[in-house]
Design a protein around this motif. Sequence first.
Motif, short mmCIF file in Angstrom:
data_model
loop_
_atom_site.label_atom_id
_atom_site.label_comp_id
_atom_site.label_asym_id
_atom_site.label_seq_id
_atom_site.Cartn_x
_atom_site.Cartn_y
_atom_site.Cartn_z
N ARG A 56 -5.43 -5.15 3.25
CA ARG A 56 -5.78 -4.21 2.17
C ARG A 56 -4.71 -4.13 1.09
O ARG A 56 -5.02 -4.05 -0.09
N VAL A 57 -3.45 -4.14 1.47
CA VAL A 57 -2.38 -4.01 0.48
C VAL A 57 -2.37 -5.23 -0.44
O VAL A 57 -2.26 -5.10 -1.66
N ALA A 58 -2.51 -6.43 0.14
CA ALA A 58 -2.54 -7.64 -0.69
C ALA A 58 -3.76 -7.64 -1.61
O ALA A 58 -3.67 -8.07 -2.76
N ALA A 59 -4.89 -7.14 -1.11
CA ALA A 59 -6.10 -7.07 -1.94
C ALA A 59 -5.88 -6.10 -3.10
O ALA A 59 -6.21 -6.43 -4.25
N TRP A 60 -5.32 -4.92 -2.82
CA TRP A 60 -5.06 -3.96 -3.89
C TRP A 60 -4.00 -4.46 -4.86
O TRP A 60 -4.05 -4.18 -6.05
N LEU A 61 -3.04 -5.22 -4.36
CA LEU A 61 -2.03 -5.81 -5.24
C LEU A 61 -2.67 -6.82 -6.19
O LEU A 61 -2.37 -6.83 -7.39
N ALA A 62 -3.57 -7.64 -5.66
CA ALA A 62 -4.27 -8.61 -6.52
C ALA A 62 -5.11 -7.89 -7.57
O ALA A 62 -5.14 -8.30 -8.74
N ILE A 63 -5.78 -6.81 -7.17
CA ILE A 63 -6.58 -6.01 -8.12
C ILE A 63 -5.66 -5.39 -9.17
O ILE A 63 -5.97 -5.39 -10.37
N PHE A 64 -4.52 -4.86 -8.73
CA PHE A 64 -3.56 -4.27 -9.66
C PHE A 64 -3.09 -5.30 -10.68
O PHE A 64 -3.07 -5.03 -11.88
N ILE A 65 -2.73 -6.48 -10.22
CA ILE A 65 -2.24 -7.53 -11.12
C ILE A 65 -3.33 -7.94 -12.10
O ILE A 65 -3.08 -8.08 -13.30
N SER A 66 -4.54 -8.11 -11.61
CA SER A 66 -5.66 -8.48 -12.48
C SER A 66 -5.90 -7.42 -13.55
O SER A 66 -6.06 -7.74 -14.73
#
Length: 134
Positions: A56-66
């Motif tokens: 989940r953290v990596a997914a939210w990080l990718a969303i944040f970066i995008s």
Amino acid sequence: MPGGDLHMFFPGYDEYIQIDWRYGDVSDGMGIAQCFMNSVEVALTIYAYFIRDQDRVAAWLAIFISAAFTFWKTVLYLGSEAVFGFDKMNDVPLWKFLFLYLLPSSFWIGFPAGICYKALHLMYHTLHVKENTD
């Protein structure tokens, strides 16, 4: 582009590119670079979708970066126009500038800013909960 194969699916596009000239100028470096950044943003969002259950953290990080890319790209895009006083839009009526350029562009700042805030909040919460349970 107007008259292109997909033009029938975008009825207001021919009017829009008369205001937002970068989309109509296929030789403009900013417009070309933006297309590449759009591809990165889409790839990050797809990546986040596929890893959301595993990390989940990596997914939210990718969303944040995008979302951060979208936010800052739009700020840069509008800023580059503002620096030159929107000089390519001198002949555009004010109402068209506001409703066909500025208002739609503001969504590309507001929504990503909200997504960044939410993603940071969820990453913090997820890491904080994980830290307290370890």
